[in-house]
Design a protein around this motif. Structure first.
Motif, short mmCIF file in Angstrom:
data_model
loop_
_atom_site.label_atom_id
_atom_site.label_comp_id
_atom_site.label_asym_id
_atom_site.label_seq_id
_atom_site.Cartn_x
_atom_site.Cartn_y
_atom_site.Cartn_z
N SER A 198 0.83 -1.21 0.00
CA SER A 198 0.00 0.00 0.00
C SER A 198 0.86 1.26 0.00
O SER A 198 0.53 2.26 -0.66
N THR A 216 1.88 1.78 -3.46
CA THR A 216 0.76 2.27 -4.26
C THR A 216 0.62 3.78 -4.08
O THR A 216 0.39 4.52 -5.05
N CYS A 217 0.78 4.24 -2.85
CA CYS A 217 0.77 5.68 -2.58
C CYS A 217 1.94 6.35 -3.29
O CYS A 217 1.78 7.40 -3.93
N ARG A 254 3.50 5.44 -5.95
CA ARG A 254 3.29 5.49 -7.39
C ARG A 254 2.40 6.66 -7.79
O ARG A 254 2.65 7.33 -8.79
N TYR A 255 1.36 6.93 -6.99
CA TYR A 255 0.49 8.07 -7.33
C TYR A 255 1.29 9.37 -7.33
O TYR A 255 1.25 10.15 -8.29
N SER A 257 -2.76 5.39 -11.72
CA SER A 257 -2.26 5.34 -10.34
C SER A 257 -3.25 5.98 -9.38
O SER A 257 -3.39 5.55 -8.22
N GLU A 258 -3.97 7.00 -9.84
CA GLU A 258 -4.98 7.63 -9.00
C GLU A 258 -6.12 6.65 -8.69
O GLU A 258 -6.62 6.60 -7.56
N ASN A 267 -5.91 3.44 -8.40
CA ASN A 267 -5.43 2.51 -7.36
C ASN A 267 -5.31 3.20 -6.01
O ASN A 267 -5.62 2.60 -4.97
N TYR A 268 -4.88 4.44 -6.03
CA TYR A 268 -4.66 5.18 -4.79
C TYR A 268 -5.99 5.46 -4.07
O TYR A 268 -6.05 5.43 -2.84
N ARG A 269 -7.03 5.72 -4.82
CA ARG A 269 -8.34 6.01 -4.24
C ARG A 269 -8.84 4.87 -3.34
O ARG A 269 -9.65 5.08 -2.44
N LEU A 298 -7.21 3.14 -1.18
CA LEU A 298 -6.50 2.99 0.09
C LEU A 298 -7.21 3.72 1.23
O LEU A 298 -7.80 4.78 1.04
N VAL A 342 -5.02 9.38 4.92
CA VAL A 342 -4.45 9.17 3.59
C VAL A 342 -3.97 10.52 3.08
O VAL A 342 -4.73 11.51 3.13
#
Length: 317
Positions: free
Chosen positions: A167, A170-171, A173-174, A196-197, A199-201, A203, A213
């Motif tokens: 995770s 993932t953050c 990467r955004y 990437s956004e 995926n980030y949403r 979390l 977050v």
């Protein structure tokens, strides 16, 4: 803010991040106050010249080329926050990239590891990619007596979050794709940002073991992406968690022995150090002191660790 690290690049990054955190909010507050002071004097003296403003606000500072009317009146506060956020975003991404490259070279990790450390684990065919591939390669070298000695102390680092590593990346990467979009602005960069956004949403704060977050401003679909100063500062904490976690995970592998021996030689010289004593407790205390002199946390001195130190001619009885 004292943190426990094993590898020197991690200590360097943590020091720089701490310096940056200490700088951020006082500087933002100073800019905010300067804005209102400039606005106030211009309202009272609308014909005041730029030279007079500089004489009042920056005389003696050795600052050159400042345009206070543009900075404090023409430019909005939100605009200044965006610029500040960009500086920090570029700094945080560069620090983590530097750490990945430094660890790659320092530990002789497989080709491509510096890039893999910047991505969550994924699989293409039967090939593992991303951070998982680096961890697998590192652990293939075996566990470490050195790592076992230091892990009990290292794991008390409050930023150590092994369960959240995917995770955290993932953050990362955004924010890395946000940085790339702000610099390049190309169609490819924007598409990667949008992906990437998405995926980030997904979390939550718990996924990142964070109070919140790190804030982001959803991409509007056109023009340059927007950026949140609060979010970027939060991202700096994520970078610190990444460095802390991966430092400690890699310390458990046999690769940590390379770092330990190099540090020992640099601080204590090439010959073995005397730790001779019939009292095992005093001998263990002496080894702990010698280890702490390397800038490392206090080790757990086991029989195996003592034997390893003797076998590698770092100490003698």
């Amino acid at each position: 803010m004292q943190q426990k690290f094993f590898f020197q690049p991690s200590k360097s990054v943590a020091k720089r991040l701490t310096e940056t955190f200490d700088f951020v909010w006082p500087t933002a507050a100073a800019i905010w106050n300067l804005r209102w002071q400039v606005v106030g004097i211009v309202q009272v003296c609308p014909d005041i010249s730029e030279a007079e403003l500089l004489g009042r606000f920056v005389a003696g500072s050795e600052i050159r080329g400042a345009n206070l009317k543009k900075a404090c009146i023409t430019t909005s506060w939100s605009g200044q926050q965006r610029q500040f956020a960009k500086f920090l975003l570029f700094e945080f991404c560069a620090l983590y990239e530097w750490w990945c490259e430094s660890m790659h070279g320092r530990l002789s990790l497989p080709d491509g590891s510096s890039k893999a450390l910047q991505f969550p684990t994924s699989t293409k065919g039967n090939v593992k990619r991303g951070v998982g591939s680096v961890i697998d390669a590192a652990t293939a070298s075996g566990s470490s007596v050195v790592g076992a000695a230091f892990f009990p102390s290292l794991k008390t680092n409050k930023k150590y979050a092994p369960i959240q590593i995917e995770s955290l990346l993932t953050c990362y990467r955004y924010f890395k794709e946000l940085r790339n979009s702000l610099i390049h602005g190309s169609g490819d960069a924007v598409e990667k940002l949008k992906s990437s956004e998405t995926n980030y949403r997904k979390l939550s704060a718990a996924d990142l073991r964070a109070a919140e977050v790190p804030a982001f401003i959803p991409y509007s679909g056109s023009g340059d992406p927007d950026i949140s100063l609060r979010g970027v500062v939060g991202f700096g904490e994520i970078v610190l968690m990444l460095v802390s976690t991966l430092d400690i995970e890699l310390s458990k592998t046999a690769l940590s022995e390379i770092e330990f021996k190099e540090c020992w030689s640099r601080v204590h010289g090439d010959g073995p150090r005397e730790v001779a004593t019939v009292d095992a407790n005093r001998r263990a205390h002496r080894i702990r002191v010698l280890s702490k002199n390397l800038g490392l946390p206090t080790p757990k001195v086991s029989v195996e660790f003592e034997e390893w130190l003797r076998a590698n001619r770092l100490v003698h009885y």
